[in-house]
Design a protein around this motif. Structure first.
Motif: not given
Length: 392
Positions: A383-392
């Protein structure tokens, strides 16, 4: 900002939970076609929190599993959920399996798995008195958990943070409109600024709707289990040395948090994406599998193994014989049928079985194309990895 997550399994819920932490101002919505969370792979999981023994050092599996298992242990302690470090032994049945056991030991050490100990036959019997083998690798921190309960706890966290669960929402269309992503069910359309697709057994189909490539495609494999009528024969987890040519571990013994012991699974082609029973057949799913070039190449390469798995599925005696290789006292009478699971195995066009986690980015959309075990163990780190990918 509106952020959507497709999939209310443990991974989608972990992502939504993390989004609520990182962007408390965002409106987070989880969509799933089922009427409950954890309906598929999460709800049919073996319940093992893996320590990271098998995975190639430096791979996403290795790094996210090692980080994720620590986060999971801490989370279970905070939420009062069971987390039992009953330990695991990986057993070499004969001298021919010792080189592969050596390789696992080297990988596990490179991954930083704590407390590893090499066992001879006598030391193995001290930990698992009823097990047989010439040597074993002991991982004392491998644990058992209740992943459906953890998924429900994640869902509670999402709602408490102001997020929304939209169950019974089947995604049939996905398209980008400028910087927005439009997601439609048969009855409704929603718009999001960011979207994460964690659809498990349907992941390739949803990724294609989002504009991603056809590869890899999901090939569903049913894993059939038996429940051991004599759970006193097993103290923790007894695993075989895996065949490096094949991604499935083979029959093993898994203690559950309720005190029972599961034996299995085998790995046979499921005739439906969500085909948990032998009689579950969906012709359109089966035709899609058979048409995938990667499956045909896979079948040609591993047909002997496939026949062996089918024989074990059809014959309880054959299944018991596999189990007896590790716990000689087990008989067919000791095996009681238990619920099966279906693994979403991603297969590339050349017939290669995708081993590592595969996560892609298409503008405002992140697609999870392959997330087999140890994805549940690694869920908070993924989840941390994916949220980082989103570049929010």
């Amino acid at each position: 900002m509106r952020i959507g997550v497709v999939g209310a399994g443990i991974l989608g819920l972990a992502v939504a939970r993390r989004l609520g932490e990182v962007r408390p101002d965002a409106r987070v919505t989880v969509l799933d076609k089922e009427d409950r969370v954890a309906a598929h792979q999460t709800g049919h999981n073996s319940g093992v929190a893996h320590a990271g023994l098998y995975y190639a050092p430096g791979s996403l599996k290795a790094t996210l599993c090692r980080r994720g298992v620590g986060l999971l242990k801490e989370y279970c302690a905070q939420r009062g959920l069971p987390y039992d470090e009953c330990g695991k032994v990986v057993v070499a049945r004969d001298a021919a399996e010792l080189p592969a056991l050596d390789a696992i030991e080297r990988r596990a050490a490179a991954n930083g798995v704590p407390g590893l100990r090499r066992l001879d036959a006598a030391a193995l019997r001290e930990i698992e008195p009823h097990a047989a083998g010439v040597a074993a690798l002991h991982s004392p921190t491998t644990a058992i958990v209740d992943f459906p309960a953890i998924a429900r706890a994640y869902a509670d966290d999402v709602v408490k943070a102001g997020g929304e669960l939209r169950l019974g929402f089947e995604v049939v269309r996905l398209r980008r409109s400028g910087e927005r992503v439009l997601v439609a069910s048969p009855d409704e359309q929603l718009g999001f600024d960011r979207l994460v697709v964690c659809a498990g057994l349907q992941s390739d189909r949803l990724a294609r709707l989002a504009g991603d490539s056809p590869a890899p495609a999901i090939v569903p494999f049913r894993g059939e289990y038996y429940r051991l009528a004599r759970p006193d024969l097993v103290n923790g987890l007894i695993y075989p040395v895996p065949d490096p040519r094949y991604p499935f571990l083979g029959v093993h013994f898994t203690r559950r948090v309720d005190g029972g012991v599961d034996v299995g699974p085998n790995a046979v082609l499921a005739l439906a994406r969500e085909g948990y029973r032998r009689r579950d057949v969906r012709p359109s799913d089966l035709l899609e599998t058979l048409r995938w070039p990667g499956f045909r190449r896979l079948a040609r390469r591993h047909w002997r193994t496939g026949l062996k798995e089918l024989y074990g599925s059809a014959s309880k005696r054959a299944f018991a014989a596999e189990a007896r290789a590790f716990v000689p006292e087990v008989t067919a009478a000791d095996l009681v049928p238990a619920p099966a699971g279906v693994r979403a195995q991603a297969v590339d066009p050349d017939g290669s079985l995708v081993d590592d986690f595969r996560i892609g980015r298409l503008g405002p959309i992140v697609t999870v194309r392959n997330a087999p075990s140890p994805a549940a163990t690694s869920s908070l780190a993924i989840a941390d990895h994916i949220v980082d990918e989103l570049e929010l």
